[in-house]
Design an enzyme around this catalytic site. Sequence first.
Site, PDB file in Angstrom:
ATOM      1  N   LYS A  76       0.798  -1.204   0.000  1.00 28.74           N
ATOM      2  CA  LYS A  76       0.000   0.000   0.000  1.00 28.74           C
ATOM      3  C   LYS A  76       0.841   1.269   0.000  1.00 28.74           C
ATOM      4  O   LYS A  76       0.340   2.350  -0.265  1.00 28.74           O
ATOM      5  CB  LYS A  76      -0.857   0.052   1.278  1.00 28.74           C
ATOM      6  CG  LYS A  76      -1.673  -1.149   1.555  1.00 28.74           C
ATOM      7  CD  LYS A  76      -2.439  -0.919   2.893  1.00 28.74           C
ATOM      8  CE  LYS A  76      -2.460  -2.180   3.672  1.00 28.74           C
ATOM      9  NZ  LYS A  76      -3.063  -2.050   4.982  1.00 28.74           N
ATOM     10  N   GLU A 108       7.753   2.565  -7.201  1.00 28.32           N
ATOM     11  CA  GLU A 108       7.883   2.113  -5.809  1.00 28.32           C
ATOM     12  C   GLU A 108       8.069   3.308  -4.883  1.00 28.32           C
ATOM     13  O   GLU A 108       8.714   4.289  -5.259  1.00 28.32           O
ATOM     14  CB  GLU A 108       9.107   1.198  -5.670  1.00 28.32           C
ATOM     15  CG  GLU A 108       8.790  -0.288  -5.707  1.00 28.32           C
ATOM     16  CD  GLU A 108       8.134  -0.802  -4.426  1.00 28.32           C
ATOM     17  OE1 GLU A 108       7.448  -0.020  -3.724  1.00 28.32           O
ATOM     18  OE2 GLU A 108       8.300  -1.982  -4.121  1.00 28.32           O
ATOM     19  N   ASP A 109       7.521   3.206  -3.689  1.00 29.52           N
ATOM     20  CA  ASP A 109       7.767   4.256  -2.704  1.00 29.52           C
ATOM     21  C   ASP A 109       9.183   4.123  -2.145  1.00 29.52           C
ATOM     22  O   ASP A 109       9.925   5.090  -2.106  1.00 29.52           O
ATOM     23  CB  ASP A 109       6.719   4.218  -1.573  1.00 29.52           C
ATOM     24  CG  ASP A 109       6.537   2.829  -0.981  1.00 29.52           C
ATOM     25  OD1 ASP A 109       6.867   1.839  -1.662  1.00 29.52           O
ATOM     26  OD2 ASP A 109       6.067   2.725   0.164  1.00 29.52           O
ATOM     27  N   ASP A 159      14.585  -0.969  -0.205  1.00 32.08           N
ATOM     28  CA  ASP A 159      15.435  -1.181   0.958  1.00 32.08           C
ATOM     29  C   ASP A 159      16.451  -2.263   0.567  1.00 32.08           C
ATOM     30  O   ASP A 159      17.472  -1.967  -0.039  1.00 32.08           O
ATOM     31  CB  ASP A 159      14.486  -1.636   2.086  1.00 32.08           C
ATOM     32  CG  ASP A 159      15.048  -1.369   3.456  1.00 32.08           C
ATOM     33  OD1 ASP A 159      16.199  -0.927   3.533  1.00 32.08           O
ATOM     34  OD2 ASP A 159      14.347  -1.621   4.447  1.00 32.08           O
ATOM     35  N   PHE A 210      14.600   4.339  10.402  1.00 32.64           N
ATOM     36  CA  PHE A 210      13.163   4.095  10.328  1.00 32.64           C
ATOM     37  C   PHE A 210      12.452   5.402  10.014  1.00 32.64           C
ATOM     38  O   PHE A 210      12.379   6.291  10.848  1.00 32.64           O
ATOM     39  CB  PHE A 210      12.633   3.506  11.639  1.00 32.64           C
ATOM     40  CG  PHE A 210      11.425   2.646  11.417  1.00 32.64           C
ATOM     41  CD1 PHE A 210      10.319   3.125  10.732  1.00 32.64           C
ATOM     42  CD2 PHE A 210      11.404   1.334  11.858  1.00 32.64           C
ATOM     43  CE1 PHE A 210       9.209   2.328  10.496  1.00 32.64           C
ATOM     44  CE2 PHE A 210      10.300   0.522  11.633  1.00 32.64           C
ATOM     45  CZ  PHE A 210       9.210   1.026  10.951  1.00 32.64           C
ATOM     46  N   VAL A 211      11.966   5.531   8.786  1.00 32.81           N
ATOM     47  CA  VAL A 211      11.291   6.762   8.379  1.00 32.81           C
ATOM     48  C   VAL A 211       9.820   6.491   8.075  1.00 32.81           C
ATOM     49  O   VAL A 211       9.455   5.381   7.674  1.00 32.81           O
ATOM     50  CB  VAL A 211      11.972   7.418   7.156  1.00 32.81           C
ATOM     51  CG1 VAL A 211      13.363   7.921   7.514  1.00 32.81           C
ATOM     52  CG2 VAL A 211      12.033   6.456   5.978  1.00 32.81           C
ATOM     53  N   ARG A 270       1.023   7.138   7.445  1.00 38.55           N
ATOM     54  CA  ARG A 270       1.056   7.204   5.975  1.00 38.55           C
ATOM     55  C   ARG A 270       0.590   8.564   5.446  1.00 38.55           C
ATOM     56  O   ARG A 270       1.020   9.007   4.389  1.00 38.55           O
ATOM     57  CB  ARG A 270       0.151   6.122   5.379  1.00 38.55           C
ATOM     58  CG  ARG A 270       0.635   4.697   5.559  1.00 38.55           C
ATOM     59  CD  ARG A 270      -0.128   3.775   4.613  1.00 38.55           C
ATOM     60  NE  ARG A 270      -0.088   2.374   5.011  1.00 38.55           N
ATOM     61  CZ  ARG A 270       0.876   1.519   4.661  1.00 38.55           C
ATOM     62  NH1 ARG A 270       1.874   1.931   3.923  1.00 38.55           N
ATOM     63  NH2 ARG A 270       0.825   0.257   5.050  1.00 38.55           N
TER      64      ARG A 270
HETATM   65  C1  PRP Z   1       7.807  -1.611   1.281  1.00 34.99           C
HETATM   66  C2  PRP Z   1       7.886  -1.109  -0.168  1.00 34.99           C
HETATM   67  C3  PRP Z   1       8.426  -2.283  -0.901  1.00 34.99           C
HETATM   68  C4  PRP Z   1       9.267  -2.991   0.136  1.00 34.99           C
HETATM   69  C5  PRP Z   1      10.703  -2.682  -0.097  1.00 34.99           C
HETATM   70  O1  PRP Z   1       6.601  -2.247   1.495  1.00 34.99           O
HETATM   71  O2  PRP Z   1       6.643  -0.670  -0.663  1.00 34.99           O
HETATM   72  O3  PRP Z   1       7.399  -3.110  -1.396  1.00 34.99           O
HETATM   73  O4  PRP Z   1       8.899  -2.512   1.420  1.00 34.99           O
HETATM   74  O5  PRP Z   1      11.526  -3.408   0.775  1.00 34.99           O
HETATM   75  P1  PRP Z   1      12.716  -4.301   0.244  1.00 34.99           P
HETATM   76  O6  PRP Z   1      13.490  -3.506  -0.756  1.00 34.99           O
HETATM   77  O7  PRP Z   1      13.551  -4.583   1.490  1.00 34.99           O
HETATM   78  O8  PRP Z   1      12.162  -5.567  -0.335  1.00 34.99           O
HETATM   79  P2  PRP Z   1       6.084  -2.682   2.952  1.00 34.99           P
HETATM   80  O9  PRP Z   1       6.491  -4.107   3.219  1.00 34.99           O
HETATM   81  O10 PRP Z   1       6.561  -1.670   3.950  1.00 34.99           O
HETATM   82  O11 PRP Z   1       4.495  -2.668   2.804  1.00 34.99           O
HETATM   83  P3  PRP Z   1       3.510  -1.423   2.538  1.00 34.99           P
HETATM   84  O12 PRP Z   1       3.852  -0.898   1.157  1.00 34.99           O
HETATM   85  O13 PRP Z   1       2.145  -2.032   2.581  1.00 34.99           O
HETATM   86  O14 PRP Z   1       3.742  -0.383   3.603  1.00 34.99           O
END
Ligand code: PRP
Length: 189
Positions: free
Chosen positions: A53, A109-110, A113, A162-163, A175
């Site tokens: 999301k 992508e937001d 990581d 952690f942001v 959010r």
């Molecule tokens: C975030 C983001 C990516 C993922 C990236 O989603 O949207 O899908 O983490 O992490 P990575 O590079 O370590 O794989 P999240 O799991 O926080 O779910 P959300 O989008 O529902 O908040």
Amino acid sequence: MNEDPLQAYGELATGVREILLPADLIRQRVQALADDISRDYAGLNPLLVGVLKGVLIFMADLLRAISIPAEVDFMAVSSYSAQSRDQGLVRLEKDLETPLAGRHVLFVEDVIDTGLTLNYLLRTLRARQPASLEVCVLFDKPQRRLVEIPLRYTGFDLPPRFVVGYGLDYRERYRSLPFVGLLDPEVFQ
Ligand code: PRP
């Protein structure tokens, strides 16, 4: 005079220690990314693909800032567990509705990581034979990367902290904040 800008957000910002990226800076950067995308994809009717999301805020702003026709679709994933996520195992909970064959696909992508989620999803999408497949990420945390992924468009580099805000959550909170802020360690420890 020196009023804490976080106070303006009241309860919504409880637990946020400081603002890392103010709303104005994010708005300008999103517009610049949209300008690049509008120029590069002119005449190609790109399909923007997002994973729910966290991307919802960025996707809504980016889509509205793009000045050429573009379509949008979403998928949803869940990690099997924290441990399996570390190995890049994700389960597709909701697939795209749009066929990708022959389309110019821009994966939006937001945050990236470790890169494991995106790496898995790009492999899945590439198998559907799009005409092109590129990535646009707003927040990059390059220091935490485990898999290298070519990024065509990047908004900001962030430290491995952690942001929250602008779509990013902690346990589904924060959010809706229009800025990106650093979460107080007391909140998640
Ligand atoms: C975030 C983001 C990516 C993922 C990236 O989603 O949207 O899908 O983490 O992490 P990575 O590079 O370590 O794989 P999240 O799991 O926080 O779910 P959300 O989008 O529902 O908040």
